[in-house]
Design a protein around this motif. Structure first.
Motif, PDB file in Angstrom:
ATOM      1  N   SER A  32       0.838  -1.249  -0.063  1.00  0.00           N
ATOM      2  CA  SER A  32       0.032  -0.096   0.057  1.00  0.00           C
ATOM      3  C   SER A  32       1.125   1.241   0.024  1.00  0.00           C
ATOM      4  CB  SER A  32      -0.738  -0.023   1.285  1.00  0.00           C
ATOM      5  OG  SER A  32      -1.689   1.202   1.318  1.00  0.00           O
ATOM      6  N   ASP A  99      -1.309  -2.017  -4.286  1.00  0.00           N
ATOM      7  CA  ASP A  99      -2.476  -0.735  -3.928  1.00  0.00           C
ATOM      8  C   ASP A  99      -2.124   0.235  -4.053  1.00  0.00           C
ATOM      9  OD1 ASP A  99      -4.615   0.277  -2.800  1.00  0.00           O
ATOM     10  OD2 ASP A  99      -4.424  -0.483  -0.711  1.00  0.00           O
ATOM     11  N   SER A 101      -3.952   3.015  -3.638  1.00  0.00           N
ATOM     12  CA  SER A 101      -4.913   3.726  -2.644  1.00  0.00           C
ATOM     13  C   SER A 101      -5.578   4.864  -3.382  1.00  0.00           C
ATOM     14  CB  SER A 101      -3.830   4.495  -1.849  1.00  0.00           C
ATOM     15  OG  SER A 101      -3.173   3.365  -0.884  1.00  0.00           O
TER      16      SER A 101
END
Length: 123
Positions: A32, A99, A101
């Motif tokens: 992330s 990811d 975000s």
């Protein structure tokens, strides 16, 4: 009534849509990333046990000194990516799911991903 344009709310909505599809496991954790105006952050998360396995950011003293406090540019983001990749390999993590975000895969987000790939992580 016309709703005001809220960039942060739209990014969070995109992030939630992404998170419905992406899930990090013990074998393939989630990488992330987050970028603010001044800093870049990355963490590798095992969603099954809800634990952060590895993290790196431009707030860390070693990276800040290497960047001479210029923590907001693409070079800084690439260095964060290299650092997270090196720490992941050291922890025995070879493959992750990315990811972003809710951010576009462009600029500093792309540099973090490229830096992690340079260190040996597979997406």
């Amino acid at each position: 009534m016309i709703q005001p344009f809220d960039r942060k709310a739209k990014r969070i909505k995109r992030h939630l849509a992404i998170r419905r599809r992406i899930h990090g496991t013990h074998d393939v954790p989630r990488l992330s990333v987050f970028v603010s105006d001044k800093h870049a952050y990355a963490q590798i998360i095992d969603d099954d046990s809800a634990k952060t396995l590895v993290s790196a950011s431009t707030l860390q003293k070693s990276l800040r000194e290497a960047l001479k406090n210029k923590t907001w540019n693409k070079a800084a983001a690439r260095l964060v990516g290299k650092e997270i990749g090196a720490r992941a390999i050291e922890a025995g993590i070879k493959e992750v799911v990315f990811d972003r975000s809710g951010f576009r895969y462009h600029g500093r987000i792309k540099e973090i991903a490229d830096g992690a790939r340079e260190s040996g992580l597979k997406f």
